[in-house]
Scaffold this motif. Structure first.
Motif, PDB file in Angstrom:
ATOM      1  N   HIS A  31       0.859  -1.181   0.000  1.00 60.21           N
ATOM      2  CA  HIS A  31       0.000   0.000   0.000  1.00 60.21           C
ATOM      3  C   HIS A  31       0.897   1.234   0.000  1.00 60.21           C
ATOM      4  O   HIS A  31       1.576   1.526   0.986  1.00 60.21           O
ATOM      5  CB  HIS A  31      -0.914   0.001   1.229  1.00 60.21           C
ATOM      6  N   GLY A  32       0.944   1.910  -1.138  1.00 58.78           N
ATOM      7  CA  GLY A  32       1.796   3.088  -1.263  1.00 58.78           C
ATOM      8  C   GLY A  32       1.895   3.522  -2.707  1.00 58.78           C
ATOM      9  O   GLY A  32       0.981   3.303  -3.502  1.00 58.78           O
ATOM     10  N   ARG A  33       3.029   4.106  -3.034  1.00 57.71           N
ATOM     11  CA  ARG A  33       3.249   4.632  -4.385  1.00 57.71           C
ATOM     12  C   ARG A  33       4.578   4.142  -4.929  1.00 57.71           C
ATOM     13  O   ARG A  33       5.537   3.940  -4.188  1.00 57.71           O
ATOM     14  CB  ARG A  33       3.245   6.153  -4.372  1.00 57.71           C
ATOM     15  N   VAL A  34       4.608   4.001  -6.248  1.00 60.04           N
ATOM     16  CA  VAL A  34       5.830   3.652  -6.957  1.00 60.04           C
ATOM     17  C   VAL A  34       6.144   4.788  -7.912  1.00 60.04           C
ATOM     18  O   VAL A  34       5.277   5.218  -8.686  1.00 60.04           O
ATOM     19  CB  VAL A  34       5.681   2.332  -7.748  1.00 60.04           C
ATOM     20  N   LEU A  35       7.372   5.282  -7.846  1.00 57.35           N
ATOM     21  CA  LEU A  35       7.874   6.253  -8.815  1.00 57.35           C
ATOM     22  C   LEU A  35       8.721   5.472  -9.803  1.00 57.35           C
ATOM     23  O   LEU A  35       9.719   4.850  -9.420  1.00 57.35           O
ATOM     24  CB  LEU A  35       8.716   7.328  -8.126  1.00 57.35           C
ATOM     25  N   TYR A  36       8.281   5.454 -11.068  1.00 58.14           N
ATOM     26  CA  TYR A  36       8.969   4.715 -12.131  1.00 58.14           C
ATOM     27  C   TYR A  36       9.706   5.679 -13.039  1.00 58.14           C
ATOM     28  O   TYR A  36       9.141   6.687 -13.463  1.00 58.14           O
ATOM     29  CB  TYR A  36       7.958   4.016 -13.051  1.00 58.14           C
ATOM     30  N   GLN A  37      10.946   5.358 -13.383  1.00 55.35           N
ATOM     31  CA  GLN A  37      11.605   5.992 -14.521  1.00 55.35           C
ATOM     32  C   GLN A  37      11.799   4.861 -15.517  1.00 55.35           C
ATOM     33  O   GLN A  37      12.598   3.949 -15.292  1.00 55.35           O
ATOM     34  CB  GLN A  37      12.928   6.631 -14.147  1.00 55.35           C
ATOM     35  N   VAL A  38      11.017   4.883 -16.571  1.00 51.99           N
ATOM     36  CA  VAL A  38      10.839   3.741 -17.461  1.00 51.99           C
ATOM     37  C   VAL A  38      11.423   4.007 -18.839  1.00 51.99           C
ATOM     38  O   VAL A  38      11.208   5.064 -19.420  1.00 51.99           O
ATOM     39  CB  VAL A  38       9.333   3.426 -17.620  1.00 51.99           C
ATOM     40  N   ASN A  51       9.219  -2.798 -20.995  1.00 51.07           N
ATOM     41  CA  ASN A  51       9.576  -1.722 -20.062  1.00 51.07           C
ATOM     42  C   ASN A  51      10.685  -2.210 -19.145  1.00 51.07           C
ATOM     43  O   ASN A  51      10.595  -3.302 -18.581  1.00 51.07           O
ATOM     44  CB  ASN A  51       8.385  -1.320 -19.191  1.00 51.07           C
ATOM     45  N   THR A  52      11.714  -1.391 -18.991  1.00 49.33           N
ATOM     46  CA  THR A  52      12.780  -1.611 -18.023  1.00 49.33           C
ATOM     47  C   THR A  52      13.086  -0.249 -17.402  1.00 49.33           C
ATOM     48  O   THR A  52      12.572   0.765 -17.846  1.00 49.33           O
ATOM     49  CB  THR A  52      14.054  -2.193 -18.671  1.00 49.33           C
ATOM     50  N   GLY A  53      13.937  -0.234 -16.397  1.00 56.47           N
ATOM     51  CA  GLY A  53      14.321   1.043 -15.816  1.00 56.47           C
ATOM     52  C   GLY A  53      14.563   0.947 -14.332  1.00 56.47           C
ATOM     53  O   GLY A  53      15.062  -0.059 -13.831  1.00 56.47           O
ATOM     54  N   ARG A  54      14.140   2.010 -13.632  1.00 61.52           N
ATOM     55  CA  ARG A  54      14.334   2.099 -12.183  1.00 61.52           C
ATOM     56  C   ARG A  54      13.004   2.466 -11.550  1.00 61.52           C
ATOM     57  O   ARG A  54      12.200   3.186 -12.139  1.00 61.52           O
ATOM     58  CB  ARG A  54      15.374   3.164 -11.871  1.00 61.52           C
ATOM     59  N   GLN A  55      12.820   1.973 -10.311  1.00 61.57           N
ATOM     60  CA  GLN A  55      11.609   2.322  -9.580  1.00 61.57           C
ATOM     61  C   GLN A  55      11.898   2.351  -8.088  1.00 61.57           C
ATOM     62  O   GLN A  55      12.765   1.641  -7.595  1.00 61.57           O
ATOM     63  CB  GLN A  55      10.478   1.353  -9.884  1.00 61.57           C
ATOM     64  N   VAL A  56      11.162   3.214  -7.398  1.00 65.72           N
ATOM     65  CA  VAL A  56      11.246   3.317  -5.949  1.00 65.72           C
ATOM     66  C   VAL A  56       9.835   3.156  -5.401  1.00 65.72           C
ATOM     67  O   VAL A  56       8.906   3.839  -5.843  1.00 65.72           O
ATOM     68  CB  VAL A  56      11.828   4.674  -5.491  1.00 65.72           C
ATOM     69  N   TYR A  57       9.685   2.230  -4.449  1.00 67.45           N
ATOM     70  CA  TYR A  57       8.406   2.021  -3.769  1.00 67.45           C
ATOM     71  C   TYR A  57       8.478   2.664  -2.392  1.00 67.45           C
ATOM     72  O   TYR A  57       9.432   2.444  -1.644  1.00 67.45           O
ATOM     73  CB  TYR A  57       8.103   0.525  -3.621  1.00 67.45           C
ATOM     74  N   SER A  58       7.460   3.448  -2.051  1.00 62.10           N
ATOM     75  CA  SER A  58       7.348   4.037  -0.724  1.00 62.10           C
ATOM     76  C   SER A  58       5.966   3.711  -0.197  1.00 62.10           C
ATOM     77  O   SER A  58       4.960   4.053  -0.822  1.00 62.10           O
ATOM     78  CB  SER A  58       7.541   5.552  -0.791  1.00 62.10           C
ATOM     79  N   GLY A  59       5.934   3.008   0.925  1.00 57.72           N
ATOM     80  CA  GLY A  59       4.645   2.642   1.497  1.00 57.72           C
ATOM     81  C   GLY A  59       4.825   1.602   2.575  1.00 57.72           C
ATOM     82  O   GLY A  59       5.844   1.570   3.258  1.00 57.72           O
ATOM     83  N   THR A  60       3.822   0.747   2.712  1.00 54.29           N
ATOM     84  CA  THR A  60       3.855  -0.299   3.719  1.00 54.29           C
ATOM     85  C   THR A  60       3.702  -1.663   3.059  1.00 54.29           C
ATOM     86  O   THR A  60       3.245  -1.766   1.920  1.00 54.29           O
ATOM     87  CB  THR A  60       2.734  -0.108   4.765  1.00 54.29           C
ATOM     88  N   ILE A  61       4.105  -2.694   3.784  1.00 50.26           N
ATOM     89  CA  ILE A  61       3.967  -4.076   3.331  1.00 50.26           C
ATOM     90  C   ILE A  61       3.122  -4.794   4.374  1.00 50.26           C
ATOM     91  O   ILE A  61       3.556  -4.959   5.517  1.00 50.26           O
ATOM     92  CB  ILE A  61       5.333  -4.767   3.200  1.00 50.26           C
TER      93      ILE A  61
END
Length: 135
Positions: A31-38, A51-61
């Motif tokens: 539950h959160g957000r993912v910032l993708y640079q795709v 699609n490939t690239g980088r991503q950062v997930y911020s949230g909870t598991i």
């Protein structure tokens, strides 16, 4: 990924390469957000999108405290002829948060009312109680 910010787009002999950034909202155990640079590569002849690239997930598991995880090896593929979509996500590097890691398989489930792709995620997430999230 409606509202993606396109940084560059280039025609190639096979089709098209696009680099963009988008934010995606996740609900459920993640539950959160993912910032993708795709980096999106469209092969017109093979009717394939990758699609490939980088991503950062911020949230909870699964209700955990907040985590921030990084992945620079995800792969997502779509068959443009059949509409099938699948991929792998490797959120295995924690960024200044409790040690956690998620290895996920992604499957496309269609599009929402705005035409944005929808997905399900399945796999394993591990939150370390000792500060190390290794298998």
């Amino acid at each position: 990924m409606d509202g993606a910010l396109v940084h560059s787009e280039q025609q190639t002999p096979a089709g098209l390469t696009r680099i963009s950034t988008a934010v995606v909202e996740l609900e459920g155990d993640l539950h959160g957000r993912v910032l993708y640079q795709v980096t999106t590569r469209i092969d017109s002849a093979r009717r394939k999108l990758t699609n490939t690239g980088r991503q950062v997930y911020s949230g909870t598991i699964a209700g955990s405290g907040p985590v921030m995880l990084y992945d620079d090896s995800f792969v997502f593929e779509a068959n443009l002829a059949s509409g099938s979509e699948h991929g792998q996500v490797h959120l295995v590097r924690h960024l200044g948060s409790p040690a956690a890691r998620c290895e996920l398989q992604v499957s496309g489930t269609g599009k929402d009312a705005q035409g944005n792709p929808m997905f399900t995620y399945e796999g394993d997430c591990l939150i370390a109680s000792n500060g190390v999230a290794d298998h």
